[in-house]
Design a protein around this motif. Structure first.
Motif, PDB file in Angstrom:
ATOM      1  N   ASN A  77      38.877 -28.819  15.262  1.00 59.95           N
ATOM      2  CA  ASN A  77      38.742 -27.573  16.026  1.00 59.95           C
ATOM      3  C   ASN A  77      40.026 -26.753  15.898  1.00 59.95           C
ATOM      4  OD1 ASN A  77      38.353 -25.549  17.893  1.00 59.95           O
ATOM      5  ND2 ASN A  77      37.382 -26.890  19.376  1.00 59.95           N
ATOM      6  N   GLU A  78      40.071 -25.933  14.864  1.00 61.53           N
ATOM      7  CA  GLU A  78      41.281 -25.160  14.583  1.00 61.53           C
ATOM      8  C   GLU A  78      41.628 -24.218  15.732  1.00 61.53           C
ATOM      9  OE1 GLU A  78      43.095 -22.005  11.336  1.00 61.53           O
ATOM     10  OE2 GLU A  78      41.402 -23.279  10.757  1.00 61.53           O
ATOM     11  N   LEU A  79      40.637 -23.576  16.296  1.00 61.55           N
ATOM     12  CA  LEU A  79      40.898 -22.645  17.394  1.00 61.55           C
ATOM     13  C   LEU A  79      41.545 -23.356  18.578  1.00 61.55           C
ATOM     14  CD1 LEU A  79      40.693 -19.796  18.551  1.00 61.55           C
ATOM     15  CD2 LEU A  79      38.356 -20.323  19.241  1.00 61.55           C
ATOM     16  N   ALA A  80      41.018 -24.517  18.950  1.00 64.43           N
ATOM     17  CA  ALA A  80      41.596 -25.268  20.072  1.00 64.43           C
ATOM     18  C   ALA A  80      43.010 -25.737  19.752  1.00 64.43           C
ATOM     19  CB  ALA A  80      40.709 -26.462  20.415  1.00 64.43           C
ATOM     20  N   LEU A  81      43.248 -26.167  18.524  1.00 63.21           N
ATOM     21  CA  LEU A  81      44.599 -26.579  18.131  1.00 63.21           C
ATOM     22  C   LEU A  81      45.570 -25.407  18.212  1.00 63.21           C
ATOM     23  CD1 LEU A  81      43.862 -29.014  15.211  1.00 63.21           C
ATOM     24  CD2 LEU A  81      45.435 -29.472  17.075  1.00 63.21           C
ATOM     25  N   ARG A  82      45.164 -24.265  17.679  1.00 65.96           N
ATOM     26  CA  ARG A  82      46.033 -23.072  17.721  1.00 65.96           C
ATOM     27  C   ARG A  82      46.359 -22.686  19.165  1.00 65.96           C
ATOM     28  NH1 ARG A  82      47.021 -19.724  13.596  1.00 65.96           N
ATOM     29  NH2 ARG A  82      46.138 -20.227  11.576  1.00 65.96           N
ATOM     30  N   GLN A  83      45.336 -22.665  20.000  1.00 65.31           N
ATOM     31  CA  GLN A  83      45.546 -22.287  21.396  1.00 65.31           C
ATOM     32  C   GLN A  83      46.454 -23.279  22.111  1.00 65.31           C
ATOM     33  OE1 GLN A  83      44.787 -19.529  22.847  1.00 65.31           O
ATOM     34  NE2 GLN A  83      43.617 -18.698  21.157  1.00 65.31           N
ATOM     35  N   THR A  84      46.263 -24.553  21.838  1.00 62.86           N
ATOM     36  CA  THR A  84      47.087 -25.570  22.494  1.00 62.86           C
ATOM     37  C   THR A  84      48.531 -25.472  22.040  1.00 62.86           C
ATOM     38  OG1 THR A  84      45.145 -26.993  22.685  1.00 62.86           O
ATOM     39  CG2 THR A  84      47.287 -28.032  22.993  1.00 62.86           C
ATOM     40  N   VAL A  85      48.755 -25.218  20.755  1.00 65.73           N
ATOM     41  CA  VAL A  85      50.122 -25.040  20.250  1.00 65.73           C
ATOM     42  C   VAL A  85      50.758 -23.810  20.895  1.00 65.73           C
ATOM     43  CG1 VAL A  85      51.493 -24.455  18.197  1.00 65.73           C
ATOM     44  CG2 VAL A  85      49.775 -26.268  18.078  1.00 65.73           C
ATOM     45  N   ARG A  86      50.006 -22.713  20.969  1.00 66.22           N
ATOM     46  CA  ARG A  86      50.534 -21.491  21.600  1.00 66.22           C
ATOM     47  C   ARG A  86      50.936 -21.757  23.047  1.00 66.22           C
ATOM     48  NH1 ARG A  86      46.227 -16.875  21.033  1.00 66.22           N
ATOM     49  NH2 ARG A  86      47.806 -15.694  22.126  1.00 66.22           N
ATOM     50  N   HIS A  87      50.056 -22.424  23.771  1.00 66.48           N
ATOM     51  CA  HIS A  87      50.330 -22.672  25.182  1.00 66.48           C
ATOM     52  C   HIS A  87      51.429 -23.708  25.380  1.00 66.48           C
ATOM     53  CE1 HIS A  87      46.603 -20.388  25.766  1.00 66.48           C
ATOM     54  NE2 HIS A  87      47.158 -20.075  26.930  1.00 66.48           N
ATOM     55  N   ALA A  88      51.484 -24.721  24.521  1.00 61.71           N
ATOM     56  CA  ALA A  88      52.546 -25.724  24.629  1.00 61.71           C
ATOM     57  C   ALA A  88      53.904 -25.063  24.407  1.00 61.71           C
ATOM     58  CB  ALA A  88      52.328 -26.856  23.627  1.00 61.71           C
ATOM     59  N   ALA A  89      53.992 -24.188  23.420  1.00 63.25           N
ATOM     60  CA  ALA A  89      55.249 -23.481  23.163  1.00 63.25           C
ATOM     61  C   ALA A  89      55.620 -22.604  24.355  1.00 63.25           C
ATOM     62  CB  ALA A  89      55.136 -22.641  21.883  1.00 63.25           C
ATOM     63  N   GLU A  90      54.650 -21.941  24.928  1.00 66.88           N
ATOM     64  CA  GLU A  90      54.910 -21.104  26.108  1.00 66.88           C
ATOM     65  C   GLU A  90      55.344 -21.956  27.293  1.00 66.88           C
ATOM     66  OE1 GLU A  90      55.325 -17.820  28.574  1.00 66.88           O
ATOM     67  OE2 GLU A  90      55.068 -17.843  26.398  1.00 66.88           O
ATOM     68  N   ILE A 120      48.051 -26.441  10.779  1.00 68.55           N
ATOM     69  CA  ILE A 120      47.576 -25.467  11.765  1.00 68.55           C
ATOM     70  C   ILE A 120      48.709 -25.111  12.727  1.00 68.55           C
ATOM     71  CG2 ILE A 120      45.996 -25.124  13.717  1.00 68.55           C
ATOM     72  CD1 ILE A 120      43.990 -26.930  12.110  1.00 68.55           C
ATOM     73  N   ALA A 121      49.427 -26.128  13.205  1.00 72.47           N
ATOM     74  CA  ALA A 121      50.537 -25.891  14.139  1.00 72.47           C
ATOM     75  C   ALA A 121      51.630 -25.062  13.475  1.00 72.47           C
ATOM     76  CB  ALA A 121      51.106 -27.215  14.634  1.00 72.47           C
ATOM     77  N   ARG A 122      51.975 -25.396  12.238  1.00 73.62           N
ATOM     78  CA  ARG A 122      53.018 -24.651  11.530  1.00 73.62           C
ATOM     79  C   ARG A 122      52.624 -23.172  11.388  1.00 73.62           C
ATOM     80  NH1 ARG A 122      54.071 -27.851   7.435  1.00 73.62           N
ATOM     81  NH2 ARG A 122      55.887 -28.691   8.482  1.00 73.62           N
ATOM     82  N   ALA A 123      51.381 -22.933  10.988  1.00 72.76           N
ATOM     83  CA  ALA A 123      50.909 -21.551  10.844  1.00 72.76           C
ATOM     84  C   ALA A 123      50.989 -20.810  12.176  1.00 72.76           C
ATOM     85  CB  ALA A 123      49.484 -21.538  10.297  1.00 72.76           C
ATOM     86  N   GLN A 124      50.597 -21.478  13.249  1.00 66.62           N
ATOM     87  CA  GLN A 124      50.641 -20.839  14.570  1.00 66.62           C
ATOM     88  C   GLN A 124      52.077 -20.579  15.010  1.00 66.62           C
ATOM     89  OE1 GLN A 124      48.041 -19.605  16.408  1.00 66.62           O
ATOM     90  NE2 GLN A 124      49.731 -18.706  17.524  1.00 66.62           N
ATOM     91  N   LEU A 125      52.947 -21.545  14.810  1.00 67.61           N
ATOM     92  CA  LEU A 125      54.351 -21.375  15.211  1.00 67.61           C
ATOM     93  C   LEU A 125      55.035 -20.289  14.394  1.00 67.61           C
ATOM     94  CD1 LEU A 125      55.249 -25.112  15.775  1.00 67.61           C
ATOM     95  CD2 LEU A 125      55.067 -23.346  17.547  1.00 67.61           C
ATOM     96  N   GLU A 126      54.717 -20.199  13.099  1.00 68.56           N
ATOM     97  CA  GLU A 126      55.283 -19.137  12.272  1.00 68.56           C
ATOM     98  C   GLU A 126      54.794 -17.765  12.724  1.00 68.56           C
ATOM     99  OE1 GLU A 126      54.303 -20.269   8.269  1.00 68.56           O
ATOM    100  OE2 GLU A 126      55.891 -21.779   8.200  1.00 68.56           O
ATOM    101  N   THR A 127      53.534 -17.691  13.141  1.00 67.60           N
ATOM    102  CA  THR A 127      52.986 -16.439  13.660  1.00 67.60           C
ATOM    103  C   THR A 127      53.711 -16.030  14.917  1.00 67.60           C
ATOM    104  OG1 THR A 127      50.812 -16.968  12.788  1.00 67.60           O
ATOM    105  CG2 THR A 127      50.881 -15.331  14.533  1.00 67.60           C
ATOM    106  N   LYS A 128      53.987 -16.998  15.784  1.00 71.36           N
ATOM    107  CA  LYS A 128      54.688 -16.741  17.046  1.00 71.36           C
ATOM    108  C   LYS A 128      56.115 -16.271  16.810  1.00 71.36           C
ATOM    109  CE  LYS A 128      55.944 -19.033  21.371  1.00 71.36           C
ATOM    110  NZ  LYS A 128      57.358 -18.759  21.378  1.00 71.36           N
ATOM    111  N   GLU A 129      56.770 -16.837  15.788  1.00 72.41           N
ATOM    112  CA  GLU A 129      58.176 -16.534  15.536  1.00 72.41           C
ATOM    113  C   GLU A 129      58.369 -15.216  14.802  1.00 72.41           C
ATOM    114  OE1 GLU A 129      59.432 -20.026  13.486  1.00 72.41           O
ATOM    115  OE2 GLU A 129      59.315 -21.266  15.300  1.00 72.41           O
ATOM    116  N   SER A 130      57.345 -14.754  14.062  1.00 73.27           N
ATOM    117  CA  SER A 130      57.514 -13.506  13.321  1.00 73.27           C
ATOM    118  C   SER A 130      57.432 -12.313  14.263  1.00 73.27           C
ATOM    119  CB  SER A 130      56.487 -13.409  12.195  1.00 73.27           C
ATOM    120  OG  SER A 130      55.196 -13.646  12.651  1.00 73.27           O
TER     121      SER A 130
END
Length: 131
Positions: A77-90, A120-130
């Motif tokens: 579940n890519e969407l759930a992984l992305r959301q969880t990474v976003r929220h964990a970082a927050e 998936i996490a790396r892509a999400q974290l890179e999106t957050k950092e850019s």
């Protein structure tokens, strides 16, 4: 009347597709993820952390555990992984903590699931950092 016309699910999906037009054709989980707001650290803590259970786990820890669960399910579940990474970082999790959590999950989920979750996490974290 064709068999597709007799199937209520297919009829509903056809109506939805016609009503949505181009938007239905352009749909992607990534776009949906971008539209979903990230809860603030304080809100997450209140709803799923110390606010919900003062003697229990904090929101960051709960989100890292959720990452393990999503990874051990095969990182499907890519969407759930992305959301969880976003929220964990927050919630205060560092990139290192997220990667270590996924590495630990690999011991149970296997290398393919860990690799997919890490990508998936790396892509999400890179999106957050850019910017």
């Amino acid at each position: 009347m064709s068999p597709a016309d007799q199937n209520p699910f297919e009829a509903m999906m056809r109506q939805w597709s016609e009503a949505m037009g181009q938007a239905a054709k352009d749909f992607s989980p990534e776009k949906l993820a971008e539209m979903w707001p990230v809860m603030s650290k304080d809100v997450m803590e209140q709803m799923m952390g110390k606010g919900a259970s003062p003697d229990g786990l904090d929101a960051k820890t709960r989100l890292l555990i959720t990452l393990v669960g999503l990874t051990t399910q095969g990182a499907q579940n890519e969407l759930a992984l992305r959301q969880t990474v976003r929220h964990a970082a927050e919630a205060g999790a560092t990139s290192q903590e997220i990667y270590e959590t996924l590495t630990l999950a690999g011991a149970f989920a296997g290398l393919p699931a860990m690799t997919r979750a890490t990508e998936i996490a790396r892509a999400q974290l890179e999106t957050k950092e850019s910017p």
